[in-house]
Design a protein around this motif. Sequence first.
Motif, mmCIF file in Angstrom:
data_model
loop_
_atom_site.group_PDB
_atom_site.id
_atom_site.type_symbol
_atom_site.label_atom_id
_atom_site.label_comp_id
_atom_site.label_asym_id
_atom_site.label_seq_id
_atom_site.Cartn_x
_atom_site.Cartn_y
_atom_site.Cartn_z
ATOM 1 N N ALA A 43 27.913 -39.013 63.150
ATOM 2 C CA ALA A 43 29.180 -39.366 63.807
ATOM 3 C C ALA A 43 29.642 -40.767 63.436
ATOM 4 O O ALA A 43 30.844 -41.007 63.235
ATOM 5 N N THR A 44 28.706 -41.715 63.341
ATOM 6 C CA THR A 44 29.091 -43.095 63.027
ATOM 7 C C THR A 44 29.225 -43.344 61.528
ATOM 8 O O THR A 44 30.111 -44.068 61.085
ATOM 9 N N ALA A 45 28.351 -42.734 60.731
ATOM 10 C CA ALA A 45 28.371 -42.966 59.283
ATOM 11 C C ALA A 45 29.499 -42.204 58.594
ATOM 12 O O ALA A 45 30.042 -42.648 57.592
ATOM 13 N N ARG A 46 29.831 -41.029 59.106
ATOM 14 C CA ARG A 46 30.882 -40.172 58.561
ATOM 15 C C ARG A 46 30.763 -40.013 57.039
ATOM 16 O O ARG A 46 31.700 -40.292 56.288
ATOM 17 N N PRO A 47 29.619 -39.548 56.561
ATOM 18 C CA PRO A 47 29.424 -39.423 55.115
ATOM 19 C C PRO A 47 30.192 -38.252 54.516
ATOM 20 O O PRO A 47 30.487 -37.269 55.211
ATOM 21 N N ASP A 48 30.509 -38.360 53.245
ATOM 22 C CA ASP A 48 31.110 -37.248 52.514
ATOM 23 C C ASP A 48 30.034 -36.303 51.996
ATOM 24 O O ASP A 48 30.267 -35.103 51.840
ATOM 25 N N LEU A 49 28.860 -36.870 51.701
ATOM 26 C CA LEU A 49 27.737 -36.113 51.143
ATOM 27 C C LEU A 49 26.462 -36.480 51.880
ATOM 28 O O LEU A 49 26.326 -37.605 52.374
ATOM 29 N N LEU A 50 25.526 -35.547 51.926
ATOM 30 C CA LEU A 50 24.217 -35.825 52.502
ATOM 31 C C LEU A 50 23.147 -35.513 51.466
ATOM 32 O O LEU A 50 23.202 -34.472 50.805
ATOM 33 N N VAL A 51 22.193 -36.419 51.314
ATOM 34 C CA VAL A 51 21.009 -36.177 50.493
ATOM 35 C C VAL A 51 19.834 -36.095 51.452
ATOM 36 O O VAL A 51 19.514 -37.070 52.142
ATOM 37 N N LEU A 52 19.189 -34.936 51.524
ATOM 38 C CA LEU A 52 18.169 -34.688 52.534
ATOM 39 C C LEU A 52 16.838 -34.319 51.894
ATOM 40 O O LEU A 52 16.763 -33.386 51.087
ATOM 41 N N ASP A 53 15.796 -35.043 52.287
ATOM 42 C CA ASP A 53 14.449 -34.673 51.876
ATOM 43 C C ASP A 53 14.099 -33.348 52.567
ATOM 44 O O ASP A 53 14.329 -33.184 53.769
ATOM 45 N N VAL A 54 13.562 -32.406 51.816
ATOM 46 C CA VAL A 54 13.206 -31.114 52.416
ATOM 47 C C VAL A 54 12.115 -31.283 53.463
ATOM 48 O O VAL A 54 12.145 -30.647 54.523
ATOM 49 N N GLU A 55 11.131 -32.152 53.198
ATOM 50 C CA GLU A 55 10.015 -32.355 54.127
ATOM 51 C C GLU A 55 10.176 -33.682 54.846
ATOM 52 O O GLU A 55 9.945 -34.740 54.270
ATOM 53 N N MET A 56 10.581 -33.621 56.117
ATOM 54 C CA MET A 56 10.693 -34.820 56.935
ATOM 55 C C MET A 56 10.116 -34.545 58.316
ATOM 56 O O MET A 56 10.078 -33.397 58.760
ATOM 57 N N PRO A 57 9.693 -35.605 59.032
ATOM 58 C CA PRO A 57 9.219 -35.411 60.403
ATOM 59 C C PRO A 57 10.343 -34.923 61.324
ATOM 60 O O PRO A 57 11.516 -35.166 61.065
ATOM 61 N N GLU A 58 9.948 -34.268 62.396
ATOM 62 C CA GLU A 58 10.837 -33.815 63.473
ATOM 63 C C GLU A 58 11.750 -32.677 63.037
ATOM 64 O O GLU A 58 11.723 -31.602 63.603
ATOM 65 N N ARG A 59 12.598 -32.922 62.055
ATOM 66 C CA ARG A 59 13.477 -31.876 61.533
ATOM 67 C C ARG A 59 13.497 -31.995 60.021
ATOM 68 O O ARG A 59 13.731 -33.073 59.485
ATOM 69 N N SER A 60 13.253 -30.897 59.327
ATOM 70 C CA SER A 60 13.263 -30.926 57.863
ATOM 71 C C SER A 60 14.696 -30.957 57.344
ATOM 72 O O SER A 60 15.659 -30.722 58.087
ATOM 73 N N GLY A 61 14.821 -31.206 56.043
ATOM 74 C CA GLY A 61 16.149 -31.160 55.435
ATOM 75 C C GLY A 61 16.778 -29.787 55.569
ATOM 76 O O GLY A 61 17.988 -29.658 55.773
ATOM 77 N N LEU A 62 15.957 -28.751 55.481
ATOM 78 C CA LEU A 62 16.461 -27.386 55.641
ATOM 79 C C LEU A 62 16.918 -27.144 57.072
ATOM 80 O O LEU A 62 17.927 -26.468 57.306
ATOM 81 N N ASP A 63 16.205 -27.718 58.047
ATOM 82 C CA ASP A 63 16.631 -27.618 59.446
ATOM 83 C C ASP A 63 18.010 -28.247 59.631
ATOM 84 O O ASP A 63 18.876 -27.703 60.330
ATOM 85 N N VAL A 64 18.199 -29.417 59.029
ATOM 86 C CA VAL A 64 19.486 -30.111 59.156
ATOM 87 C C VAL A 64 20.593 -29.291 58.505
ATOM 88 O O VAL A 64 21.678 -29.128 59.070
ATOM 89 N N LEU A 65 20.328 -28.759 57.318
ATOM 90 C CA LEU A 65 21.299 -27.892 56.631
ATOM 91 C C LEU A 65 21.662 -26.705 57.512
ATOM 92 O O LEU A 65 22.846 -26.385 57.696
ATOM 93 N N ARG A 66 20.647 -26.064 58.070
ATOM 94 C CA ARG A 66 20.862 -24.886 58.910
ATOM 95 C C ARG A 66 21.696 -25.234 60.147
ATOM 96 O O ARG A 66 22.629 -24.518 60.505
ATOM 97 N N THR A 67 21.374 -26.361 60.773
ATOM 98 C CA THR A 67 22.094 -26.783 61.979
ATOM 99 C C THR A 67 23.555 -27.096 61.674
ATOM 100 O O THR A 67 24.463 -26.668 62.400
ATOM 101 N N LEU A 68 23.804 -27.836 60.592
ATOM 102 C CA LEU A 68 25.181 -28.205 60.261
ATOM 103 C C LEU A 68 26.015 -26.970 59.915
ATOM 104 O O LEU A 68 27.166 -26.852 60.356
ATOM 105 N N ARG A 69 25.456 -26.057 59.157
ATOM 106 C CA ARG A 69 26.209 -24.849 58.808
ATOM 107 C C ARG A 69 26.485 -24.005 60.053
ATOM 108 O O ARG A 69 27.552 -23.394 60.175
#
Length: 208
Positions: A43-69
């Motif tokens: 919300a604060t950064a308002r990025p045009d693109l996201l680069v997400l590590d697939v393996e991260m603590p708490e929520r993976s990059g795939l989790d974030v992709l899934r949530t945003l979609r």
Amino acid sequence: MAKVLVAEDDPLTLAGIEVLLASSNFQVAATARTGVEALDKLATARPDLLVLDVEMPERSGLDVLRTLRSRGDQRAIVLLTGSIKDARMQEAMQLGVNGLVIKGNAPRDLLLCLEAVAQGRRWFDQDTLQRAMELAQSPADRRDPLAALSDRERAITALVQRGLRNKEIAAELGLTEGTVKVHLHKIFHKLDVRSRTELILLAKGDVQ
């Protein structure tokens, strides 16, 4: 200049990406060490693109992709990974990921990927793309068991797999608890399962 949010839990890799982008047409608007932090900073950064590590603590990059979609957020997303299992790769493709870069090749490939994605194209590591094409031609019994689900239904299923209850799922996805119950009913019907346990087993591939 396109703004990028970079989520990567390894400090050295994160620093390398920041150096790489410093002399490019991309501005690092924010960084995060976990998937949860990445979602919080949108919300604060308002990025045009996201680069997400697939393996991260708490929520993976795939989790974030899934949530945003599931929220209808179609911002461009590039996954960064050391390696990726076939099932995860297939799901990422189905969710409309815009790019995938292997970490070992990032100094060479990341900017190429971001430039392609910024122009509205998709860019994938060549070996990964070849594997995806081979999997697409695989027999029916290798297909995604969740293929019948929508993006939102997939997101709910993933949260069920993490052990979240309906109230927690609702809070995570910005829905009402009643709406989550309706979606779960549809998921059970589509997949012909009768319980959360059966749903989890099916999603893991343990039920035929």
